[in-house]
Write an enzyme that holds these catalytic residues in place. Structure first.
Site, PDB file in Angstrom:
ATOM      1  N   GLY A 129      -5.651  -6.273   0.705  1.00  0.00           N
ATOM      2  CA  GLY A 129      -5.037  -6.265  -0.627  1.00  0.00           C
ATOM      3  C   GLY A 129      -6.015  -6.150  -1.780  1.00  0.00           C
ATOM      4  O   GLY A 129      -5.723  -6.635  -2.878  1.00  0.00           O
ATOM      5  N   THR A 145      -7.074  -1.832   3.652  1.00  0.00           N
ATOM      6  CA  THR A 145      -7.872  -2.878   4.337  1.00  0.00           C
ATOM      7  C   THR A 145      -7.008  -3.521   5.430  1.00  0.00           C
ATOM      8  O   THR A 145      -5.785  -3.385   5.418  1.00  0.00           O
ATOM      9  CB  THR A 145      -8.386  -3.934   3.325  1.00  0.00           C
ATOM     10  OG1 THR A 145      -9.118  -3.284   2.302  1.00  0.00           O
ATOM     11  CG2 THR A 145      -9.241  -5.010   3.959  1.00  0.00           C
TER      12      THR A 145
HETATM   13  N1  GLY Z   1     -12.511  -2.912  -0.227  1.00  0.00           N
HETATM   14  C1  GLY Z   1     -11.940  -4.145  -0.531  1.00  0.00           C
HETATM   15  C2  GLY Z   1     -12.929  -5.202  -0.752  1.00  0.00           C
HETATM   16  O1  GLY Z   1     -14.047  -5.082  -0.298  1.00  0.00           O
HETATM   17  O2  GLY Z   1     -12.629  -6.184  -1.359  1.00  0.00           O
END
Ligand code: GLY
Length: 588
Positions: free
Chosen positions: A491, A403
């Protein structure tokens, strides 16, 4: 005039360079060379902190930050800069975010003083169903590598439509949507040195990536060896995809030839084929949501609401802490106990209620109310930790720093806090053949087991057309109606705690943004109390917490944040990138 503060690598290098220059002071040629070296380092895109008077861009990669700064300097606004930076991130951080993923975009309009929250989250195909991640015996597929790899976990990507929507609503119009692909196309075609993090991830994920011919061809040499750090990576197929969208608009992605290729790649994936159809892509819509608002001490906090759990969980935690004097307890065992317990309670509520609000009724107003925070705060006991029932989390689902987050302010005061993802590192590992981008595996953010112990469906169970719960927490902080901070992080499920740590460090402990970002983090996700190294090494604190019943887990690094802080008194704006990542901050 630009003025940079630097720390970490650049500061060390500057000091070393100065000593070296003194040592060689008699050698004119060497002196000249060293001057160039120092100037180069001073303006190195790796600078982690920056101060500006007008505008600031902080992203997880120096190329993306530079692209954002250029757009800002050429009269683009924060939305334009964020869009250009996102496409560059797609190129240089293919493991983290891009056109094959989704995200949440928070925008503050300095003229209307309104905050707008956009949901570009990936969506489950219509054919998705609650048991989709269970094997024939009713057990969930192992998280790694099965569940996270291949077509089954791919959600309909939202990033491209999200950015097109925010551009048409709030872009400066100084740059067309298609022009904003320019910097990314340049980097993709010229090539860029593979970063340390990308090289490490390529090595760690090589088995998954090699399952898919396009991923293998992009990231490995013909002998199957992964690209080494600093070797040049070119992304020609991705550049062509961007050019095609420039030429034909976003319809080519959602309804045209790229949509066909995505659906085919997902359905015919050689590992865990998935359920997506071309109709799923053409039906995809970006949703404008109400931002979530809370009050913490004298500050107003705005963040992203469902289907992200980020805003409600952050605000609930802060408001529980608001019933205690956190600054008084500091980073003592009492203070850490309190900090951990507040997170634990908010995460318990998150796990129970949060999901896609278009499918599940969520008591959002109650969760972020002061009355509820007060009620929850009464569950905290000084003598012991609240026991949790959370099963041990998979070591590979601990929220590695995939991310990306971008925090940007332009010279008019418009602000963007944008978190973007393809979920796991390299998402599903499935690259669309000939198109150069990886598809997300966002559907792993659903609960794989769709019912609780009593057989009742859980809120965040998979379902056709539903969006999986997220932890992304793009956030703005205001004081007396004026912007004070822009913050967000990467994270996984640790995003919320990473943002919380930074906010309390600044707002309660009065730390500078730099210190707040560097400080070791303490996170609780309704499980063990997780601590970064420096705190974990304090055995007095660890023993005290264990005595109260906290299982303690040592985590070397939790979350990668990007933040901006406004110093109104000095008419300055500071940008700070997380030392745990490879980002940079640039302002003017
Ligand atoms: N893919 C990480 C989130 O959406 O929290």
């Amino acid at each position: 005039m630009l003025r940079f503060r630097s720390n970490g690598f650049p500061r060390f290098c500057v000091k070393f360079g100065v000593l070296f220059a003194i040592f060689l002071r008699y050698t004119i040629t060497m002196r000249t060379l060293i001057s160039f070296l120092l100037i180069g380092l001073l303006f190195s895109p790796q600078l982690r902190a920056a101060q500006g008077k007008h505008a600031m861009a902080v992203t997880s990669d120096p190329y993306a930050t530079k692209a954002a700064l250029e757009i800002l300097k050429q009269g683009g606004n924060a939305v334009d800069a964020a869009i250009a930076a996102q496409w560059v991130l797609n190129v240089v951080e293919p493991q983290s975010s891009g056109i094959g993923g989704g995200g949440f975009f928070l925008y503050y309009d300095a003229v209307t003083k309104q905050i707008h929250a956009f949901d570009g989250r990936e969506q489950a195909p219509q054919d998705a169903y609650p048991d989709m991640f269970l094997d024939e015996n009713g057990f969930p597929f192992p998280y790694y590598p099965d569940r996270i790899t291949g077509g089954l976990a791919v959600g309909v990507p939202g990033t491209l439509k999200l950015l097109q929507v925010v551009h048409s609503r709030f872009g400066s119009k100084k740059f067309s949507f298609s022009e904003l692909f320019g910097p990314a196309i340049e980097v993709a075609e010229r090539g860029f040195p593979v970063s340390k993090r990308l090289a490490r991830y390529l090595e760690e994920h090589k088995k998954r990536l090699k399952l898919f011919p396009a991923s293998r061809q992009t990231f490995f040499n013909p002998e199957g060896k992964s690209l080494e750090v600093h070797s040049l990576l070119f992304m020609p197929d991705l550049a062509e995809t961007f050019k095609l969208v420039q030429k034909e608009g976003i319809r080519v992605f959602y309804e045209g030839e790229i949509a066909k290729d995505i659906a085919k790649a997902v359905r015919e994936a050689p590992f865990h084929p998935g359920l997506m159809s071309e109709d799923d892509l053409s039906f995809y819509r970006v949703k404008e949501r109400n931002p979530i608002r809370g009050r913490y001490r004298q500050y107003d906090v705005f963040s992203m609401g469902p289907p992200s759990s980020g805003g409600t969980t952050l605000i609930e935690t802060l408001q529980i802490l608001g019933f205690f004097d956190l600054a008084y307890y500091g980073k003592t065992a009492d203070g850490i106990h309190l900090f951990s317990e507040a997170q634990k309670l908010a995460f318990q509520d998150r796990n129970h209620w949060l999901a896609d609000p278009d499918y599940v009724e969520i008591p959002t107003e109650k969760i972020v109310s002061l009355e509820f925070a007060e009620e929850r705060s009464q569950a905290i006991r000084w003598e012991y930790a609240i026991p949790t029932t959370q099963a041990a989390m998979s070591p590979l689902n601990l929220g590695a720093s995939h991310t990306s987050h971008l925090s940007i302010v332009d010279e008019w005061g418009n602000m963007v806090s944008y978190t973007t993802t393809i979920e796991s590192v390299f998402g599903s590992a499935l690259m669309v053949p000939g198109r150069g981008f990886l598809l997300n595996n966002e559907l792993t953010d659903f609960e794989a087991v769709p019912k609780d112990d009593k057989g009742k469906p859980v809120a965040n169970a998979p379902e056709g057309g539903k969006r999986p719960m997220s932890s992304m927490t793009p956030t703005f902080i205001f004081r007396e109606g004026k912007p004070l901070m822009i913050v967000g992080a990467a994270g996984g499920t640790k995003i919320i705690g990473a943002v919380l740590n930074i906010l309390t460090n600044v707002l309660d402990f009065g730390m500078s943004l730099n210190d707040a970002m560097n400080a070791p983090r303490i996170i609780n996700r309704y499980g063990p109390t997780e601590m970064e190294t420096f705190l974990y090494e304090n055995q007095t604190i660890v023993h005290d917490l264990e005595r109260r019943g906290h299982p303690i887990r040592h985590e070397p690094s939790m979350g990668i944040a990007q933040a901006v802080w406004f110093d109104e008194d000095n008419h300055a704006v500071y940008g700070e990138t997380d030392p745990r990542g490879e980002g940079s901050a640039l302002g003017y």
